[in-house]
Structures are given as structure tokens and as C-alpha cells.
Enzyme design. Sequence first.
Site, mmCIF file in Angstrom:
data_model
loop_
_atom_site.group_PDB
_atom_site.id
_atom_site.type_symbol
_atom_site.label_atom_id
_atom_site.label_comp_id
_atom_site.label_asym_id
_atom_site.label_seq_id
_atom_site.Cartn_x
_atom_site.Cartn_y
_atom_site.Cartn_z
ATOM 1 C CE LYS A 1 -3.613 2.383 2.560
ATOM 2 N NZ LYS A 1 -4.575 2.302 3.658
ATOM 3 C CE LYS B 1 -5.979 1.916 -0.408
ATOM 4 N NZ LYS B 1 -6.523 1.924 0.917
HETATM 5 C C1 PBG Z 1 -7.305 3.624 5.548
HETATM 6 C C2 PBG Z 1 -7.696 3.347 4.159
HETATM 7 C C3 PBG Z 1 -7.532 4.229 3.091
HETATM 8 C C4 PBG Z 1 -8.122 3.627 1.986
HETATM 9 C C5 PBG Z 1 -8.611 2.383 2.382
HETATM 10 N N1 PBG Z 1 -8.318 2.205 3.743
HETATM 11 C C6 PBG Z 1 -6.983 5.605 3.040
HETATM 12 C C7 PBG Z 1 -5.650 5.896 3.595
HETATM 13 O O1 PBG Z 1 -4.807 5.023 3.786
HETATM 14 O O2 PBG Z 1 -5.443 7.076 3.894
HETATM 15 C C8 PBG Z 1 -8.222 4.278 0.638
HETATM 16 C C9 PBG Z 1 -9.236 3.746 -0.293
HETATM 17 C C10 PBG Z 1 -9.559 4.646 -1.441
HETATM 18 O O3 PBG Z 1 -8.946 5.709 -1.661
HETATM 19 O O4 PBG Z 1 -10.490 4.293 -2.173
HETATM 20 N N2 PBG Z 1 -6.667 2.736 6.315
#
Ligand code: PBG
Length: 335
Positions: free
Chosen positions: A207, A260
Site C-alpha cells: 500500500k 493499492k
Molecule cells: C485507511 C484506508 C484508506 C483507503 C482504504 N483504507 C486511506 C488511507 O490510507 O489514507 C483508501 C481507499 C480509497 O482511496 O479508495 N486505512
Amino acid sequence: MNDPVFLNIKKENMNIRPRRNRKNAAIRAMVEETQLGPQHLIYPLFLKDGKNIREEVASLPGNYRWSIDQLLPEFEKWMNLGIMTFDLFPAVDEHLKDQIGSYSYADENFYLHSIRTLKEKFPEAVLMSDVALDPYSSDGHDGLVVDGKIVNDPTLDILGRMSVAQAQAGIDIIGPSDMMDGRVGFIRDELDAAGFQDVSIMSYTAKYASAFYGPFRDALNSAPKSGDKKTYQMNPANKREALIEAELDIAEGADFIMVKPALCYLDIIHLLKENFATPVTAYNVSGECAMVYAAAKNGWLDYDRAVMEMLLSIRRAGADGILTYFAPDAARMMK
Ligand code: PBG
């Protein structure tokens, strides 16, 4: 995958014409290499406490913060389109947030109650959760903040409690999205100790600290109150580091490894797919979808074609499943 067979093309081979395999729809369908169906889609949903709530997320038109009563009839429609897996996120009232995210595992947490209701009404649906502190934290970070630092090991205990509470509510897949070290193994142990051996873990493995989460943070009002997420989310410049994350997550017991965002990271999806047998998923995040909504609204892109091309490309790169806000529209187009 085996190495491709390269033709040793010489001038005298110029009778080879790739266009012959594209000359009509039947032949194109026969040689199509990548399949995309509703079984590959995971639909992310935002839940909110209360009744009669259906608030559109401005930057994600067609996506809402739902109260459970409003969600149920829609849920049935999505399932009729063939979407079976849903990723649920809580939009938590500000007054319930604190530094340790204690509402995340509280008995009265509406999110846990919503999971219970959905599982009761739709036992055949696959429900996935989010495990991270940010929607519950007054600091807006995924881990505990101590003296301005996001601390790792003290965060794990809360992630474990949150996971067990979600398992008790009936969740099928736990989705740790926080990027703390060691959390997959910790959560696996906690789930097993509580008797939830059958609850899966889809780890947010690679991520990245991305600009494309903006609309999601608007939806949950979960942006960090100070600083950024660069000490836990990965540097977009890095690729080999994804191999370390994947190896650790698999060793710790992950059932799926996720990349991601998806579109700027197709090479990472491909890399993990080539190197590991564990199923790979990809999160086509909010900002990626928002770009298409906005361009299509201006008449600059054909929405249907752009959506299908993006999803197909994520599959082609090697994703087994795709989390995407396009899920219902895409499933409708596949009918
Ligand atoms: C938070 C989380 C995020 C997303 C999913 N879980 C945002 C972040 O890490 O700030 C993002 C998903 C998206 O942008 O569609 N733990």
C-alpha cells in the site's frame, strides 16, 4: 508464466499478419487472453450510523454514506448483478473518535451491528472489513500517535481487538489496511485463539503513500490531522520492497495479498503475481475512479469504455480480484 516464444521474424516471414486474428468478433473472442466478470469485483461501501441516510460523496458521484436501512434494498440489487463481495468502511461521528480508536471494538459500534444485519440477511454474500485506526482516531492516523510518532507494536493490540470484534459480528474477510509491521501474524493469532480459524485475511500488502486516496478521506473525514503517512505506507518509487512485504504477509498467514492503488502500480501487481502463488488483489482507489467520473461528466471520456478498459488492465496485470467503486456499473455493463 513461461517465457513467450519469440518468432525469429525475417523479411521472408512478412506473410505473418497479426490483424487476421482481429478480423471479426468471433475470432477476437476466441483469442482473448483476459477474462473479466462480476466474480472478480469487490465493491467498497461507506456505512453511517442512523436511519434514512444516503449522503452522496461529492467526489465519488453515485457512491453514498449509507445507513443500514437504506443499504439493504440496494445490496440485494448488487447481488442480483452478480457482485458477491463487499468491503465495508465506517464513517464515524467526530465525537466518537479518540486517540486510541476505542469505538472500533465497542459493543455499541454501529459498524459491527451493520455487519451482523448484512450477514443475517445475505448469508451467501462475502463481507470484508477494514482494520485500521484512522476512521476512529482523533489523530486521523492508522496507528497510535505517541509524541508525534506513529508507533507500531502498541497499535497491534487494538488491531487485534478490532479484528476479533468484526469476526464475532460475522465478517468473512479481515482487511488490515494500516501497514504496521507484523499485524497480519498478530491478527491471525488473535483470530485463531478466539476460534475464528475460518476467517480470512486480505492484507493490504503493498500500500503506497498515494495522492489518490483523497475522495475516500473526504467520505470518512479521516485525513491525518498532522503529518502524512510516509513512515508506514510505501514509497511510490519502490518496487523490490513490495517483495519483502509480500513474503512477510504470506509467512504471517495472509490469504490474499493486495496492491493499492492499482493503476499507477500495475507493475507491482504483475511482480507479485509472478513471484507468489497466493491470490493477488488490487484496489482501484477512490482518486482513480474520481478522475474517470470527472472526465466523463465533462464529456472528455466515454465512461463505459474507460471503466472496462481500466478493470481489464488490472486483471491483465495479474489481479485475481479488484476492489472498485465501479463495481455496480461494470457488472451492469457485463450483463
Ligand atoms: C485507511 C484506508 C484508506 C483507503 C482504504 N483504507 C486511506 C488511507 O490510507 O489514507 C483508501 C481507499 C480509497 O482511496 O479508495 N486505512
